[in-house]
Structure formats: C-alpha cells, structure tokens
Motif scaffolding. Structure first.
Motif, short mmCIF file in Angstrom:
data_model
loop_
_atom_site.label_atom_id
_atom_site.label_comp_id
_atom_site.label_asym_id
_atom_site.label_seq_id
_atom_site.Cartn_x
_atom_site.Cartn_y
_atom_site.Cartn_z
N LEU A 1 0.82 -1.21 0.00
CA LEU A 1 0.00 0.00 0.00
C LEU A 1 0.86 1.26 0.00
N LYS A 2 1.86 1.28 0.84
CA LYS A 2 2.74 2.46 0.93
C LYS A 2 3.42 2.73 -0.41
N GLU A 3 3.94 1.68 -1.04
CA GLU A 3 4.60 1.84 -2.33
C GLU A 3 3.63 2.36 -3.39
N GLU A 4 2.42 1.81 -3.40
CA GLU A 4 1.42 2.21 -4.40
C GLU A 4 1.02 3.67 -4.21
N ILE A 5 0.77 4.08 -2.98
CA ILE A 5 0.36 5.46 -2.72
C ILE A 5 1.49 6.43 -3.08
N GLU A 6 2.69 6.16 -2.62
CA GLU A 6 3.81 7.08 -2.89
C GLU A 6 4.07 7.21 -4.38
N THR A 7 4.02 6.11 -5.12
CA THR A 7 4.26 6.16 -6.56
C THR A 7 3.13 6.89 -7.27
N SER A 8 1.91 6.64 -6.88
CA SER A 8 0.76 7.29 -7.52
C SER A 8 0.82 8.80 -7.34
#
Length: 125
Positions: free
Chosen positions: A46-53
């Motif tokens: 989740l953290k990776e997805e949010i930061e990248t988005s």
C-alpha cells in the motif's frame, strides 16, 4: 423589495449549482479488512502504491490511508482524483496493478463508498 429578495435567492441557487457542476473530482472511501497474518506485507504494498501514484500521476490528488487504532486490520483510504478519467488511468498503471494483484489474497473485505467533495478547492498537505 420582494422582487429583489427573489432575485438574490435565484442568484444564490444558480451560483451554488454552478459550483457543483464544475466539481468533476472523483472522491471515495475504500474500507478494507486485511488478513491479520499478512498486514505487514499489505502495508508495504500500500505504501509503495500510494507514494508512486502521488509522485507520478498528476490526476491523483489524494490517497490518504489510515488504520483504526482498536482494529489495525481495518484500513480506510481517502481517494481523490481530478476526474473519472484520472481514476481510469490510475487503475491501469503498473504500480496499481502490482498492488492490486499482490494484495488480492490479503484483502478479506472491500467496501467502496462514492462521495462528493464539499470543498473541492481544499488541498491536503
């Protein structure tokens, strides 16, 4: 006097409606329950997805995730996109697909609640 009040009332109604028509943002809450044995791994995805988005997609205005103190497996994500097209682009990105496919067995339940921003000009920093 009554005609002036009538005109002012109509102007308020027209102005309010105009602001709502201009708000094309897509807003929703994603309420998830995560398998407790996989919570740590889910959080990494989740953290990776949010930061990248947020970094790569200008149409993603906000992705803000919280967990409940008393129930850490219950996660709510506030999602705000510039418009429906930005959301459609978002769900086709490699980072979103990695998150979605990587966590599908971890998610015990998912509820999506569509919303309307009451103050669309407000920015979350």
């Amino acid at each position: 006097m009554k005609s002036i009040l009538f005109l002012l009332f109509n102007l308020i109604i027209i102005t309010s409606s105009y602001g709502q028509e201009e708000n094309k943002q897509m807003v929703r809450l994603a309420k998830l329950v995560i398998d407790s044995t996989q919570l740590e791994t889910y959080t990494i995805y989740l953290k990776e997805e949010i930061e990248t988005s947020i970094k790569k997609e200008p149409g993603v205005l906000t992705l803000y995730a919280i967990t409940e103190k008393a129930r850490p497996t219950h996660i709510t994500i506030l999602e705000i996109y510039a418009n429906a097209e930005a959301y459609q682009r978002h769900i086709k990105t490699p980072h979103f697909l990695k998150y979605k496919n990587g966590t599908k067995e971890m998610v015990k339940s998912l509820e999506l609640i569509e919303g309307i921003s009451l103050v669309p000009s407000m920015k979350i920093k």
